[in-house]
Every structure is written in C-alpha cells, then in structure tokens.
Motif scaffolding. Structure first.
Motif, PDB file in Angstrom:
ATOM      1  N   GLY A 191      -9.339  -0.049  -1.548  1.00  0.00           N
ATOM      2  CA  GLY A 191     -10.001  -1.346  -1.436  1.00  0.00           C
ATOM      3  C   GLY A 191      -9.588  -2.038  -0.158  1.00  0.00           C
ATOM      4  O   GLY A 191      -9.290  -1.400   0.844  1.00  0.00           O
ATOM      5  N   ASN A 192      -9.558  -3.316  -0.188  1.00  0.00           N
ATOM      6  CA  ASN A 192      -9.135  -4.128   0.948  1.00  0.00           C
ATOM      7  C   ASN A 192      -7.998  -5.045   0.496  1.00  0.00           C
ATOM      8  O   ASN A 192      -7.922  -5.402  -0.677  1.00  0.00           O
ATOM      9  N   PRO A 193      -7.104  -5.403   1.421  1.00  0.00           N
ATOM     10  CA  PRO A 193      -7.142  -5.113   2.856  1.00  0.00           C
ATOM     11  C   PRO A 193      -6.643  -3.707   3.189  1.00  0.00           C
ATOM     12  O   PRO A 193      -5.962  -3.081   2.379  1.00  0.00           O
ATOM     13  N   ARG A 194      -7.038  -3.242   4.360  1.00  0.00           N
ATOM     14  CA  ARG A 194      -6.474  -2.040   4.964  1.00  0.00           C
ATOM     15  C   ARG A 194      -5.932  -2.400   6.340  1.00  0.00           C
ATOM     16  O   ARG A 194      -6.267  -3.441   6.885  1.00  0.00           O
ATOM     17  N   LYS A 195      -5.094  -1.512   6.879  1.00  0.00           N
ATOM     18  CA  LYS A 195      -4.475  -1.825   8.165  1.00  0.00           C
ATOM     19  C   LYS A 195      -4.466  -0.597   9.075  1.00  0.00           C
ATOM     20  O   LYS A 195      -5.337  -0.446   9.925  1.00  0.00           O
ATOM     21  N   ASP A 196      -3.501   0.294   8.877  1.00  0.00           N
ATOM     22  CA  ASP A 196      -3.364   1.450   9.766  1.00  0.00           C
ATOM     23  C   ASP A 196      -4.600   2.336   9.745  1.00  0.00           C
ATOM     24  O   ASP A 196      -5.021   2.865  10.782  1.00  0.00           O
TER      25      ASP A 196
ATOM     26  N   ARG B 122      -1.654   2.501  -8.158  1.00  0.00           N
ATOM     27  CA  ARG B 122      -1.463   1.336  -7.292  1.00  0.00           C
ATOM     28  C   ARG B 122      -0.066   0.738  -7.475  1.00  0.00           C
ATOM     29  O   ARG B 122       0.589   0.360  -6.494  1.00  0.00           O
ATOM     30  N   LYS B 123       0.371   0.663  -8.697  1.00  0.00           N
ATOM     31  CA  LYS B 123       1.712   0.146  -8.963  1.00  0.00           C
ATOM     32  C   LYS B 123       2.764   1.032  -8.311  1.00  0.00           C
ATOM     33  O   LYS B 123       3.726   0.536  -7.701  1.00  0.00           O
ATOM     34  N   ALA B 124       2.580   2.346  -8.419  1.00  0.00           N
ATOM     35  CA  ALA B 124       3.552   3.289  -7.848  1.00  0.00           C
ATOM     36  C   ALA B 124       3.594   3.168  -6.330  1.00  0.00           C
ATOM     37  O   ALA B 124       4.680   3.160  -5.722  1.00  0.00           O
ATOM     38  N   LEU B 125       2.433   3.068  -5.699  1.00  0.00           N
ATOM     39  CA  LEU B 125       2.397   2.957  -4.242  1.00  0.00           C
ATOM     40  C   LEU B 125       2.948   1.617  -3.773  1.00  0.00           C
ATOM     41  O   LEU B 125       3.601   1.539  -2.721  1.00  0.00           O
ATOM     42  N   PHE B 126       2.710   0.574  -4.534  1.00  0.00           N
ATOM     43  CA  PHE B 126       3.251  -0.733  -4.167  1.00  0.00           C
ATOM     44  C   PHE B 126       4.777  -0.727  -4.241  1.00  0.00           C
ATOM     45  O   PHE B 126       5.449  -1.381  -3.436  1.00  0.00           O
ATOM     46  N   ALA B 127       5.318   0.054  -5.189  1.00  0.00           N
ATOM     47  CA  ALA B 127       6.779   0.192  -5.259  1.00  0.00           C
ATOM     48  C   ALA B 127       7.305   0.942  -4.040  1.00  0.00           C
ATOM     49  O   ALA B 127       8.410   0.661  -3.555  1.00  0.00           O
ATOM     50  N   TYR B 128       6.507   1.882  -3.534  1.00  0.00           N
ATOM     51  CA  TYR B 128       6.928   2.665  -2.361  1.00  0.00           C
ATOM     52  C   TYR B 128       6.993   1.771  -1.121  1.00  0.00           C
ATOM     53  O   TYR B 128       7.902   1.890  -0.300  1.00  0.00           O
ATOM     54  N   ASN B 129       6.010   0.905  -0.993  1.00  0.00           N
ATOM     55  CA  ASN B 129       6.000  -0.055   0.117  1.00  0.00           C
ATOM     56  C   ASN B 129       5.245  -1.283  -0.362  1.00  0.00           C
ATOM     57  O   ASN B 129       4.056  -1.214  -0.666  1.00  0.00           O
ATOM     58  N   ARG B 130       5.917  -2.405  -0.439  1.00  0.00           N
ATOM     59  CA  ARG B 130       5.366  -3.590  -1.102  1.00  0.00           C
ATOM     60  C   ARG B 130       4.382  -4.343  -0.208  1.00  0.00           C
ATOM     61  O   ARG B 130       4.641  -5.444   0.282  1.00  0.00           O
ATOM     62  N   ALA B 131       3.231  -3.700  -0.029  1.00  0.00           N
ATOM     63  CA  ALA B 131       2.152  -4.315   0.747  1.00  0.00           C
ATOM     64  C   ALA B 131       0.831  -3.771   0.231  1.00  0.00           C
ATOM     65  O   ALA B 131       0.675  -2.548   0.076  1.00  0.00           O
ATOM     66  N   ASN B 132      -0.130  -4.652  -0.025  1.00  0.00           N
ATOM     67  CA  ASN B 132      -1.421  -4.202  -0.543  1.00  0.00           C
ATOM     68  C   ASN B 132      -2.174  -3.355   0.468  1.00  0.00           C
ATOM     69  O   ASN B 132      -2.877  -2.407   0.098  1.00  0.00           O
ATOM     70  N   TRP B 133      -2.045  -3.684   1.762  1.00  0.00           N
ATOM     71  CA  TRP B 133      -2.716  -2.863   2.765  1.00  0.00           C
ATOM     72  C   TRP B 133      -2.168  -1.443   2.761  1.00  0.00           C
ATOM     73  O   TRP B 133      -2.914  -0.487   2.995  1.00  0.00           O
TER      74      TRP B 133
END
Length: 228
Positions: A73-78, A180-191
């Motif tokens: 989804g959004n936001p995205r960055k890299d 999504r929860k797992a990835l947010f734990a890896y790096n706490r940023a929605n992007w």
C-alpha cells in the motif's frame, strides 16, 4: 536466480539452398539449430509449438507475485526510485531454503534482503549499527541469530546464518499470521512494510515470467529432431 526474461526457447532455423547456408531467423540463446531440407522445418515447428504450450502452462500454473502476502500500500519510499535488483543464485537458494523451513514465502525474505542490502551487494554497517546481509542489530541477533550452516558459529555477516535468522525473527514477530505486523517489527516504519511487500511481489511476478522460459518448459517439448 535471476535469469533473463525470455530468450530461453529461441530457435535458429537454417535452410540449405543451392549449397548456401541462409539464416532464416535469430535464436535467443538455447543453442538449438535446425537443418531444414527444402525450407520446411516441420519437426522444428512442432517442437517449438510444444515448447510454447509447455511455457504457457507453466506460466498459467504460477500465481504471480503474491505468495500469500498482502498487497503493498502507501506510503512507499525506496521502491519508488530503486528497482528490484537481480538476486544472486546463492542468495536465492538461501531465501527458498529458509522460506521452506519457516513456512514463509521466499519472496518475503527476498524483499527484506533487497531493501536492506541489495542482496548483500552493500556490505556496510548502517548508521544505527545494524550489520550483515539482513541488517540485524547486535542485540536482536543475540536473541534470534541462527547457525544456518552448522559450523557452530552464528555469524551475523554470514548469509547462511543471517537469512534463516531473518525468517526466524519474522515468524516470531507474527508471520505468516500477520505479515505487516512482522515487517513493522523488523523496521518500525509503514513505508518499509510497503516497500518490502512491493519488492516481494516484483520478485514473485518475475519468477512466473521465468517459469514460461525455464529449462523444464523446454524439456516438456522433447528433443529437437535432426534431419533424417
């Protein structure tokens, strides 16, 4: 893994006319050359038709890009400016192996490996102190590091240890129940979450493209007959 798009089932047809060899088409790299008598390479045409059908079946059997993962989804960055890099064969094998061992899509691990270090093409330490191909903080590594190659050492810089450690951490953080929860734990940023999912889908779609031009699809067509 990254093999090139298409080109795996190319055909070079050569006609023998009046003692001259005339090229009647450029192949894509399979190395198959068909000698056609009288300009009628019927056996070659049948082989190519079978190969095309096998490739279409392989592509149809592949579910492009998701691997059971949620849509980015959004936001995205890299991922807005940095395209997914080809995956070296050794890294791809580690993603697949760890994915099977931990019940996660290999594309998820490839997405993490891409955004973190470009599949270990960037070997520096981050400004925050994260290290290795999957960019672990030393404290997190102490709790989730894996001795993936059985050498008795959990090496944060060793891809054979770091890739399964990433799978271990993602699973402990909620995957596959909640990616999504797992990835947010890896790096706490929605992007970051959305970038990883976008890269994962890109690699999944690429693997489907390659399925249609794989050696298995070519083998399904059978050997190319020679001139009798």
């Amino acid at each position: 893994m990254s093999c090139g798009r298409g080109g795996g089932l190319g055909l070079a047809a050569v006609a023998l006319v009046g003692g001259l060899i005339a090229s009647s088409g450029a192949g894509g790299g399979s190395g198959r050359t068909v000698l056609a008598v009288g300009g009628q390479p019927q056996q070659a045409a049948a082989a190519d038709a079978a190969a095309g059908a096998a490739g279409s079946a392989a592509a149809a059997a592949c579910t492009p890009g998701d691997g059971g993962l949620p849509a980015p989804g959004n936001p995205r960055k890299d991922s807005l400016s940095r395209k997914p890099l080809p995956i070296p064969a050794d890294m791809h094998a580690l993603y697949v192996k760890a994915g099977k061992e931990y019940g996660l899509p290999w594309e998820l691990l490839a997405g993490v490996g891409m955004i973190e270090t470009g599949h270990w093409s960037d070997r520096g330490t981050s400004s925050a102190g994260a290290r290795g191909p999957m960019q672990f903080m030393p404290g997190t590594w102490a709790g989730y590091g894996i001795d993936g190659d059985g050498d008795g050492v959990k090496g944060i810089l060793n891809p054979k240890d770091a890739v399964p450690a990433a799978a271990n951490y993602l699973k402990a953080s909620g995957a596959p129940r909640d990616y999504r929860k797992a990835l947010f734990a890896y790096n706490r940023a929605n992007w970051y979450v959305n970038d990883v999912l976008w890269y994962a889908r890109s690699y999944g779609a690429k693997s489907c493209d390659d399925a249609a031009s794989s050696p298995q699809a070519a083998a399904a067509a059978g050997p190319v007959a020679g001139v009798g």
